[in-house]
Design an enzyme around this catalytic site. Structure first.
Site, PDB file in Angstrom:
ATOM      1  N   THR A 127       0.849  -1.197   0.000  1.00 14.67           N
ATOM      2  CA  THR A 127       0.000   0.000   0.000  1.00 14.67           C
ATOM      3  C   THR A 127       0.882   1.243   0.000  1.00 14.67           C
ATOM      4  OG1 THR A 127      -1.489   1.428   1.258  1.00 14.67           O
ATOM      5  CG2 THR A 127      -0.313  -0.187   2.531  1.00 14.67           C
ATOM      6  N   ILE A 128       0.468   2.207  -0.771  1.00 13.28           N
ATOM      7  CA  ILE A 128       1.223   3.471  -0.745  1.00 13.28           C
ATOM      8  C   ILE A 128       1.047   4.151   0.612  1.00 13.28           C
ATOM      9  CG2 ILE A 128       1.063   3.821  -3.235  1.00 13.28           C
ATOM     10  CD1 ILE A 128      -0.984   6.095  -2.617  1.00 13.28           C
ATOM     11  N   ASP A 129      -0.016   3.786   1.356  1.00 10.07           N
ATOM     12  CA  ASP A 129      -0.298   4.457   2.634  1.00 10.07           C
ATOM     13  C   ASP A 129       0.684   4.070   3.745  1.00 10.07           C
ATOM     14  OD1 ASP A 129      -2.430   5.525   1.332  1.00 10.07           O
ATOM     15  OD2 ASP A 129      -3.984   4.573   2.536  1.00 10.07           O
ATOM     16  N   MET A 171      -2.762  11.191  -0.451  1.00  6.17           N
ATOM     17  CA  MET A 171      -3.496  10.012   0.029  1.00  6.17           C
ATOM     18  C   MET A 171      -3.070   9.657   1.450  1.00  6.17           C
ATOM     19  SD  MET A 171      -4.260   7.471  -3.135  1.00  6.17           S
ATOM     20  CE  MET A 171      -5.649   7.801  -4.235  1.00  6.17           C
ATOM     21  N   GLY A 172      -3.788   8.770   2.063  1.00 10.35           N
ATOM     22  CA  GLY A 172      -3.556   8.387   3.454  1.00 10.35           C
ATOM     23  C   GLY A 172      -4.895   8.390   4.146  1.00 10.35           C
ATOM     24  N   ARG A 173      -5.640   7.262   4.008  1.00 15.00           N
ATOM     25  CA  ARG A 173      -7.025   7.267   4.494  1.00 15.00           C
ATOM     26  C   ARG A 173      -7.115   7.153   6.017  1.00 15.00           C
ATOM     27  NH1 ARG A 173      -9.987   5.117   1.157  1.00 15.00           N
ATOM     28  NH2 ARG A 173     -11.667   4.312   2.414  1.00 15.00           N
ATOM     29  N   GLU A 224      -5.728  12.847   3.003  1.00 11.17           N
ATOM     30  CA  GLU A 224      -7.164  12.744   2.669  1.00 11.17           C
ATOM     31  C   GLU A 224      -8.015  12.322   3.867  1.00 11.17           C
ATOM     32  OE1 GLU A 224      -7.731   9.584  -0.212  1.00 11.17           O
ATOM     33  OE2 GLU A 224      -6.565   8.210   1.018  1.00 11.17           O
ATOM     34  N   HIS A 274      -4.822   9.759  -7.520  1.00 13.51           N
ATOM     35  CA  HIS A 274      -4.243   8.499  -8.010  1.00 13.51           C
ATOM     36  C   HIS A 274      -2.930   8.674  -8.753  1.00 13.51           C
ATOM     37  CE1 HIS A 274      -8.367   7.592  -6.967  1.00 13.51           C
ATOM     38  NE2 HIS A 274      -7.990   6.341  -6.832  1.00 13.51           N
ATOM     39  N   VAL A 275      -2.539   9.923  -9.009  1.00 13.29           N
ATOM     40  CA  VAL A 275      -1.203  10.156  -9.594  1.00 13.29           C
ATOM     41  C   VAL A 275      -0.141   9.530  -8.682  1.00 13.29           C
ATOM     42  CG1 VAL A 275       0.494  12.003 -10.008  1.00 13.29           C
ATOM     43  CG2 VAL A 275      -1.843  12.248 -10.829  1.00 13.29           C
TER      44      VAL A 275
HETATM   45  O1  F6P Z   1      -5.184   2.319   0.189  1.00  8.51           O
HETATM   46  C1  F6P Z   1      -4.470   3.126  -0.664  1.00  8.51           C
HETATM   47  C2  F6P Z   1      -5.282   4.239  -1.166  1.00  8.51           C
HETATM   48  O2  F6P Z   1      -4.412   4.827  -2.026  1.00  8.51           O
HETATM   49  C3  F6P Z   1      -5.872   5.208  -0.125  1.00  8.51           C
HETATM   50  O3  F6P Z   1      -5.003   6.174   0.339  1.00  8.51           O
HETATM   51  C4  F6P Z   1      -7.027   5.794  -0.896  1.00  8.51           C
HETATM   52  O4  F6P Z   1      -8.012   6.312  -0.046  1.00  8.51           O
HETATM   53  C5  F6P Z   1      -7.522   4.626  -1.624  1.00  8.51           C
HETATM   54  O5  F6P Z   1      -6.414   3.822  -1.915  1.00  8.51           O
HETATM   55  C6  F6P Z   1      -8.317   4.981  -2.851  1.00  8.51           C
HETATM   56  O6  F6P Z   1      -8.561   3.843  -3.585  1.00  8.51           O
HETATM   57  P1  F6P Z   1      -9.660   3.661  -4.715  1.00  8.51           P
HETATM   58  O7  F6P Z   1      -9.765   4.953  -5.438  1.00  8.51           O
HETATM   59  O8  F6P Z   1      -9.104   2.563  -5.547  1.00  8.51           O
HETATM   60  O9  F6P Z   1     -10.912   3.303  -4.008  1.00  8.51           O
END
Ligand code: F6P
Length: 362
Positions: A127-129, A171-173, A224, A274-275
């Site tokens: 995961t990028i997170d 990103m970073g949910r 995010e 998504h970049v």
């Molecule tokens: O889990 C990685 C992640 O990049 C989160 O930071 C982001 O909220 C999520 O994926 C978005 O994923 P998708 O657009 O595929 O639902």
């Protein structure tokens, strides 16, 4: 020799192909394995969609972003007959083990599949997170931080030219690893992360004070998943997709509009989205992915079934998937302290940082 499957599950991430390639190279050449790749994550297992993988099939994939197998958030427990259909495919393919490359949710599914006897698994943390516990780093994170940092560097020059506040949403949910690292690397004025709910009045105040000192350009990095402290600001609840996955994104816009209203300074917002996930992995991520790939197929043969490969103290090891379940790796307090020594001010109620920026540039 074994028949080993690979699948990629959840959101895509730079380095997925490098992991698959390493699994295949090591599996075929060292262990004499027969490798198969399932299409679109667990959907391929349920629906019987898969392909043979060999060294030749993987040529050219090391540096390529995305996943050559496709991915999805589907899992066997989503439908009444999902488990039964998955079992039928696995029997048909004659699989000895499955390597699941995925994040938090996908690793939980892998653990369940392992403990319920559907298939023996090895997990690879993706995961990028960077929020998977028991490992210092997930692959893809370094690439995301590099992309976010480059964006912040670019935003500095345009911010300075126009005397603007620039809000950058990354990103970073659940956690703020990308925001914290990119905030430090990019010389942000303020960084907002999910771990430390923020007070928008304090954010506006920091920006205002900076302007009063003649620093007219400011960069505010927002994860995010960052949320206001209770009672400070209302936010709309995000939509939820059919997998129960919250669709985040938009907090940057809210923060930018609040800063502009509260300070009167012109504020713009950039949502990197998504970049951060697309394109070629950095050299670091190619190496980490390759190390994880080799370790995961080794784990299949060396008693690591039910484990996840992990990076600890710079070395690759295995940890039980059970230890990974149910919690997330948040930003370490010591790193947050370093960040706050460099940002313009702290926003988490601790004593203010003494460091004071001399220039609008980092
Ligand atoms: O889990 C990685 C992640 O990049 C989160 O930071 C982001 O909220 C999520 O994926 C978005 O994923 P998708 O657009 O595929 O639902």
């Amino acid at each position: 020799m074994a028949r080993v499957g690979v699948l990629t599950s959840g959101g895509d991430c730079p380095g997925l192909n490098a992991v698959i390639r390493a699994v295949v190279r090591r599996g075929e050449r060292h262990w004499g394995d027969d490798l198969v790749g399932f299409h679109d994550g667990w959907a391929g297992v349920i629906e019987g969609r898969w392909q043979a993988l060999d060294v030749e099939a993987m040529r050219g994939y090391l540096a390529r972003g995305g996943t050559m197998l496709g991915t999805s958030r589907v899992h066997p427990w989503m439908t009444d007959d999902g488990v039964e259909r998955a079992r039928a495919t696995l029997l048909d393919v004659g699989l000895d083990a499955l390597i699941v490359i995925g994040g938090e949710g996908s690793l939980a599914t892998a653990h369940r599949a392992h403990t319920e006897g559907i298939v023996p698994v090895v997990g690879v943390p993706k995961t990028i997170d960077n929020d998977i516990p028991c490992t210092e780093q997930t692959f893809g994170f370094d690439t995301a931080v590099s992309i976010a940092t480059e964006a912040i560097d670019r935003l500095h020059t345009t911010a300075e030219s126009h005397d603007r506040v620039m809000v950058v949403e990354v990103m970073g949910r659940h956690v703020g690893h990308i925001a914290t690292w990119a905030g430090i690397a990019g010389g942000a004025t303020v960084t907002l992360v999910p771990e430390h709910p923020f007070d928008i009045a304090a954010v506006a105040d920091i920006v205002r004070k900076r302007h009063e000192r003649g620093r007219y350009a400011s960069i505010v990095v927002v994860a995010e998943g960052a949320r206001p402290a209770p009672g400070t600001m209302e936010l709309a609840e995000p939509e939820v997709d059919r997998f129960g996955h919250k669709r985040l994104g938009g907090i940057g816009m809210v923060v930018a509009s609040e800063i502009e209203q509260r300070t009167g300074y012109e504020t713009r917002v950039t949502v990197l989205g998504h970049v951060q996930r697309g394109g070629s992995p950095t050299a670091y991520d190619r190496v980490l992915s390759s190390r994880y790939g080799v370790a995961s197929i080794d784990a299949v043969h060396e008693g690591g079934l039910g484990d996840m490969v992990a990076l600890q103290a710079g070395l690759i090891t295995c940890v039980p998937l059970a230890d990974v379940m149910g919690h997330l790796k948040t930003v370490d307090d010591r790193l947050w302290d370093v960040a706050n020594a460099l940002f313009e001010a702290r926003l988490d109620g601790r004593p203010p940082a003494s460091a004071d920026s001399e220039s609008a540039s980092p």
